[in-house]
Design an enzyme around this catalytic site. Structure first.
Site, PDB file in Angstrom:
ATOM      1  N   ASP A   1       0.825  -1.193   0.000  1.00 50.80           N
ATOM      2  CA  ASP A   1       0.000   0.000   0.000  1.00 50.80           C
ATOM      3  C   ASP A   1       0.871   1.260   0.000  1.00 50.80           C
ATOM      4  OD1 ASP A   1      -2.742   1.139   0.385  1.00 50.80           O
ATOM      5  OD2 ASP A   1      -1.862   1.889   2.248  1.00 50.80           O
TER       6      ASP A   1
ATOM      7  N   GLU B   1      14.564 -15.358  -1.039  1.00 51.95           N
ATOM      8  CA  GLU B   1      15.059 -16.477  -0.242  1.00 51.95           C
ATOM      9  C   GLU B   1      14.050 -17.632  -0.193  1.00 51.95           C
ATOM     10  OE1 GLU B   1      16.089 -15.278   3.670  1.00 51.95           O
ATOM     11  OE2 GLU B   1      17.228 -13.522   3.013  1.00 51.95           O
TER      12      GLU B   1
END
Length: 536
Positions: free
Chosen positions: A199, A251
């Protein structure tokens, strides 16, 4: 190399409080969403994006977060979130959650600690507190919801809130803030989410001097394409934050993604958010805001594709979301009408038939463009804005803070209809609904459309299936010669033609119609405000 699912995905936005209510309290919840996920699988989308469901006092529809690692009890609990993620994955759907990093709720423990601490304390340095200019706030900035962007606290200091007064802005120059959000990312990634819609992604970093800015803020108004950005938006420092976040999501296995909500122009500046080491997608608000005319749409499509191609990113396409007037209503006005921030019962009303006709045509055009597409809950039903929603029911903070000059966003957030003859149109087991539904919505209910040839739901379902079959998201756009009132392009073997004019136009010889947003003329010509997919 594993396919990057997000490059051509169709992602469906769920506004949790308005999607499905499992317990009859009138508010949608996570259990209700989980129950309805098979319907989204049937529709043919690839992923679900959930607007905030975190603990919140709900002053701004959950975008005022008081705890980023929990679920608001109105919506369920963490166990319900885990069940939703697991069910979505079982169905083959990805799950994207909202992240709100520009500000917290004023009821967040950090902000409570800041108010209880002295000026200059570590607790205050997590937010943007400043001394005023005598009796005046630190600068001239205004809130996106109206009024000053500063609130004075009892000891005399002021804190910045670019949105509601209950949404204090964080100071992203503080290492503790950066570390906290990396931890929040990992919390949800460890629970299995496939990505984050970020956002106000362009707002985290403010220009250091907090220089005055005299241009009034306009909610979701975007930035001017020329000149330097305002001191509170699109500062270069945001990109370091997203490079750090990209390293975190990379990751994890499975292609986890970051999506920017960034009202930034021109397209070249927006494309900076989706460089190879930053985010994966950014919402294309220029396309959403383009008027219903061929020349402006063609220009926006070209500009978007060219800018994103330069950085190797897909372009996203979107027509509606929880912050803007639904496109079935927006397109029911004259094509050159200035974009409104809500429609009330006293305002000029749209042509509902024209709006839906154009909305279906716009959707077929959008879903044929290469890249990724976003759908907003209910648009597959052809839902219009609730333009006659009584003002006493409205909850958007933009309305009171603007002195009631802005109608607000509630009209696009009304709970959606599932069953025409059920209480609350099947939204929940009772007749309760946190915003009142218009009586006309029975005709839009899902059970009135499934299996009905020509219905808007069946049009969406067929378009999404054909989009996959013809690999349109992975395709390449090639413009075709066409009259001034027509937009035509090829994507692979598919011709996509939209007629914006009043007179019908012919398809090329040998074109075999695959889909049309409305029936063609008896002689096979394409009427006005209609999009056709044809195989050549």
């Amino acid at each position: 190399m594993q396919k990057q699912w997000w490059r051509d995905a169709v992602i469906y936005q769920v506004y949790p409080r308005s999607f499905a209510d499992s317990d009859g309290d009138g508010l949608g919840d996570l259990a209700g969403i989980t129950e309805r996920l098979p319907r989204l699988k049937d529709l043919g989308v690839d992923a679900v994006w959930l607007s905030p469901f975190y603990p919140s006092p709900q002053h701004d529809g959950g975008y005022d977060v008081s705890d980023y690692r929990g679920v608001d009890s109105r919506f369920g609990d963490l166990g319900d979130a885990d069940k939703l993620i697991a069910e979505a994955h079982y169905l083959g759907l990805k799950v994207i959650v909202d992240l709100v990093p520009n500000h917290t709720s004023s009821e967040h423990e950090w902000f409570k600690a800041a108010l209880a601490s002295a000026p200059g304390s570590p607790e205050r340095e997590r937010y943007i507190f400043r001394e005023g200019r005598g009796a005046l706030p630190p600068n001239s900035w205004t809130s996106m919801f109206g009024g000053s962007a500063w609130k004075q606290v009892p000891d005399g200091q002021w804190y910045l809130h670019l949105f509601d007064v209950s949404q204090p802005d964080l100071d992203w120059g503080n290492p503790e803030v950066r570390a906290e959000f990396v931890s929040i990312l990992r919390f949800w990634l460890d629970r299995g989410v496939d990505g984050f819609r970020v956002d106000v992604a362009h707002g985290l970093v403010k220009e250091e001097t907090l220089a005055d800015w005299e241009v009034p803020a306009v909610i979701l108004g975007g930035l001017e394409p020329a000149g330097p950005p305002p001191p509170m938006w699109d500062q270069d420092g945001v990109h370091d934050i997203y490079r750090e976040w990209r390293r975190v999501v990379d990751e994890y296995e499975g292609g986890r993604i970051l999506v920017a909500e960034a009202w930034v122009q021109p397209a070249e500046r927006l494309a900076r958010y989706v460089r190879a080491d930053e985010m994966h997608q950014a919402f294309n608000f220029m396309y959403l805001s383009a008027p219903w005319r061929p020349a402006p749409l063609r220009a926006v499509i070209n500009e978007s594709l060219e800018a994103n191609d330069e950085v190797g990113a897909p372009t996203t396409w979107v027509l509606s979301n929880h912050d803007v007037i639904r496109h079935a209503t927006r397109l029911g006005y004259a094509a050159d009408r200035v974009r409104l921030h809500g429609i009330g019962p006293e305002d000029p009303q749209p042509d509902a038939g024209l709006g839906l006709r154009r909305a279906r045509a716009a959707t077929l055009q959008m879903l044929a463009l290469p890249g990724s597409a976003y759908l907003y809950q209910g648009e597959e039903l052809g839902l219009p804005e609730h333009t006659t929603l009584p003002h006493e029911h409205r909850q958007d903070p933009a309305r009171p803070r603007s002195g009631h000059t802005v109608v607000g966003r509630d009209g696009c957030r009304v709970p959606i209809p599932w069953e025409a003859d059920a209480p609350s149109y099947g939204f929940g087991p009772s007749d309760r609904s946190w915003l009142p539904q218009p009586v006309s919505w029975a005709e839009y209910a899902l059970d009135r459309q499934q299996g009905v040839p020509g219905s808007t739901w069946e049009l969406y379902r067929a378009a999404l299936a054909a989009r996959k079959e013809y690999r349109l998201g992975d395709g390449t756009l090639a413009w075709q010669e066409a009259p001034d009132e027509v937009l035509a392009f090829r994507n692979g073997e598919l011709l996509v033609l939209t007629n914006f004019g009043a007179s019908s136009v012919p398809l090329p010889p040998g074109a075999s119609v695959l889909l049309a947003s409305e029936p063609l003329d008896a002689d096979g010509r394409v009427p006005g405000d209609v999009t056709v997919w044809a195989v050549l």
